[in-house]
Enzyme design. Structure first.
Site, PDB file in Angstrom:
ATOM      1  N   LYS A  50       7.325   2.338  20.797  1.00 54.80           N
ATOM      2  CA  LYS A  50       6.175   2.791  20.012  1.00 54.80           C
ATOM      3  C   LYS A  50       5.014   3.115  20.944  1.00 54.80           C
ATOM      4  O   LYS A  50       4.806   2.411  21.954  1.00 54.80           O
ATOM      5  CB  LYS A  50       5.789   1.685  19.021  1.00 54.80           C
ATOM      6  CG  LYS A  50       4.731   2.090  18.003  1.00 54.80           C
ATOM      7  CD  LYS A  50       4.484   0.954  17.002  1.00 54.80           C
ATOM      8  CE  LYS A  50       3.432   1.316  15.971  1.00 54.80           C
ATOM      9  NZ  LYS A  50       3.199   0.225  14.997  1.00 54.80           N
ATOM     10  N   SER A 125       3.393   1.575  10.158  1.00 53.71           N
ATOM     11  CA  SER A 125       2.995   2.581  11.108  1.00 53.71           C
ATOM     12  C   SER A 125       4.051   2.916  12.158  1.00 53.71           C
ATOM     13  O   SER A 125       3.927   3.933  12.838  1.00 53.71           O
ATOM     14  CB  SER A 125       1.721   2.135  11.822  1.00 53.71           C
ATOM     15  OG  SER A 125       1.982   0.956  12.571  1.00 53.71           O
ATOM     16  N   SER A 149       4.246  -3.081   9.616  1.00 61.32           N
ATOM     17  CA  SER A 149       4.576  -1.819  10.297  1.00 61.32           C
ATOM     18  C   SER A 149       5.938  -1.745  10.954  1.00 61.32           C
ATOM     19  O   SER A 149       6.359  -0.659  11.353  1.00 61.32           O
ATOM     20  CB  SER A 149       3.513  -1.500  11.338  1.00 61.32           C
ATOM     21  OG  SER A 149       2.425  -0.901  10.704  1.00 61.32           O
TER      22      SER A 149
HETATM   23  N1  GLN Z   1      -0.251  -0.689   6.637  1.00 57.95           N
HETATM   24  C1  GLN Z   1      -0.913  -1.798   7.240  1.00 57.95           C
HETATM   25  C2  GLN Z   1      -2.234  -1.357   7.807  1.00 57.95           C
HETATM   26  O1  GLN Z   1      -2.500  -0.224   7.760  1.00 57.95           O
HETATM   27  C3  GLN Z   1      -0.058  -2.438   8.306  1.00 57.95           C
HETATM   28  C4  GLN Z   1      -0.007  -1.658   9.565  1.00 57.95           C
HETATM   29  C5  GLN Z   1       0.653  -2.393  10.690  1.00 57.95           C
HETATM   30  O2  GLN Z   1       1.398  -3.345  10.490  1.00 57.95           O
HETATM   31  N2  GLN Z   1       0.327  -1.987  11.903  1.00 57.95           N
HETATM   32  O3  GLN Z   1      -2.996  -2.122   8.290  1.00 57.95           O
END
Ligand code: GLN
Length: 442
Positions: A50, A125, A149
């Site tokens: 990532k 994400s 995410s």
């Molecule tokens: N969707 C959640 C957020 O936007 C989790 C994102 C993540 O785990 N990085 O904060």
């Protein structure tokens, strides 16, 4: 695509063949936009990374314009560990800008498509990592999970995604979003592969002050104990028909595998949303203050220093990131700190206590990952709708627990994943349960 377990047994020549295949296939599937860039040079089993994990010499941008041109000067601890084991970081995968989002639509490189249905989001994400594994253009990948995410994109793309206990895997070299929530974890084709990759990256790291000094014993999957698994009826009632059907299927499979299913009651998960988003935004607003145009990446043209800061941040950050910096700064500001930030921390403690209470009764909890299957692009019309969709994943991060999402069912051709949640530092039991569930539903 061959699994990580199989790839680790290949000779150098065989591995080079596989790498060629992956590179070729990745070109054919370029429209998915899973990878931001490829690196075919490294020696060893290729692992997709990532774009928020530091790889020495790579451009690492968190899919943000503000970091374009920034070259990482060192390896994250997880990368050092991969390399020591004979794996090689292979390409950087697309993501929501600074890991803020649930759909991988907010990347400055454009959105990633779900390989199972390209009119739908891959989740986020870590959507690029999930799409790459699901499309057969990565053997395995690393993602990061602040509020789901890893687990949610895994569920949307039909792969396995695991979030370790907070402090179990070093955050050194992971670009911080919500420092008290972030964890790096494996995204793989099988539960066994997730355990292999987890074993490689886990363990205490003196370079991360929040790394846990808890003895790490590698997960072994030769014997599977019977577990007592909690199900949460008041959670599942709000999920879609697709998720409910998968839930029933999972319960049946787990029972068939000899596990005991017990009903548990938990607090309304809507409190998780408020507590999580206040905490995550507050931490993000301070973590992102370092991107000022002086030290990293993008710098706007300006006549004074103040104007340079202002223009760099205005032009460099995307809309969602700016929204969160503003809200995070607000909840930390004097006069509002007690009403929002402190209150969110109190709620977080209660949420953690409740998980502890439930884990006195059960070994694992079975839960949905997302309220539905992968969304159509643009389906979550407002930021609030996007936040609400994280209802099933964020409690785990607030409580610092380990959890693993795996494919359980299909609904109109789309994968449906569910998660098992474990006790802190009991990844062993978590993986045992997941392997059993994986067997039971196949
Ligand atoms: N969707 C959640 C957020 O936007 C989790 C994102 C993540 O785990 N990085 O904060």
């Amino acid at each position: 695509m061959i699994t990580l377990k199989e790839a680790l047994k290949l000779s150098k020549e065989e591995l080079n063949e596989i790498k060629k295949e992956i590179a070729q296939k990745a070109k054919e599937k370029k429209e998915l936009n899973a990878y931001i860039a490829m690196d075919e040079a490294g020696e060893g089993v290729p692992i997709a990374i990532k774009d928020n994990i530091q790889v020495d010499g790579w451009e690492v941008t968190c899919a943000s314009k503000i970091l374009k041109g920034y070259i990482a000067p060192y390896n994250a601890t997880v990368i050092e560990k991969l390399k020591a084991f004979g794996l090689a970081p292979y390409g950087r995968t697309n993501m929501d800008e600074f890991a803020m989002g649930s759909t991988t639509e907010s990347s400055c490189y454009g959105k990633t498509l779900n390989p199972k249905d390209t009119s739908r989001v891959p989740g986020g994400s870590s959507g690029g990592s999930a799409a790459a594994v699901a499309a057969g253009i990565a053997i395995a990948a690393l993602g990061s999970d602040t509020g789901g995410s890893i687990r949610q994109p895994a569920a949307f793309c039909g792969i396995v995604g695991m979030k370790p206990t907070y402090g179990r895997v070093s955050r050194y070299g992971l670009a911080a979003y919500g420092s008290s929530l972030d964890q790096i974890g494996p995204m793989t084709q099988t539960v066994e592969d997730a355990a292999i990759l987890y074993n490689i990256i886990a363990g205490y790291d003196p370079k991360d002050s929040t790394s846990a000094r808890v003895e790490f014993r590698p997960v072994k999957l030769d014997t599977i104990r019977k577990s007592k698994i909690g199900i949460v009826p008041n959670y599942i009632k709000d999920a879609s028909a697709a998720v409910q059907k998968a839930y029933d299927k999972a319960i049946e499979a787990l029972q068939k595998e000899g596990h005991e299913i017990v009903e548990v009651k938990m607090h309304d998960a809507k409190y998780d949303i408020a507590s999580y988003y206040i905490t995550a935004m507050a931490e993000a607003s301070t973590n992102l203050s370092r991107y000022d145009g002086v030290r990293y990446g993008y710098r706007a043209e300006a006549k004074s220093l103040k104007e340079m800061y202002k223009k760099t941040r205005s032009e460099g950050f995307g809309e969602e990131v700016k929204r969160r910096i503003l809200l995070g700064t607000f909840v930390l500001s004097s006069g509002y700190y007690d009403a929002y930030y402190i209150k969110a921390q109190r709620a977080r403690h209660l949420i953690k206590d409740e998980y502890n209470r439930v884990f006195e009764e059960v070994d694992l909890i079975l839960s949905p990952v997302a309220p539905d299957v992968a969304y159509k692009f643009g389906e979550l019309a407002s930021p609030l709708q996007m936040y609400l969709s994280d209802v099933y994943t964020i409690g785990v991060n607030l409580a610092g627990l380990p959890a693993i999402s795996l494919p359980v069912d299909e609904y109109k051709g789309l994968p449906v994943g569910l998660q098992l949640i474990g006790k802190a530092f009991d990844e062993q039991r978590l993986f045992e349960g997941a392997l059993s569930l994986e067997r039971g539903v196949r």
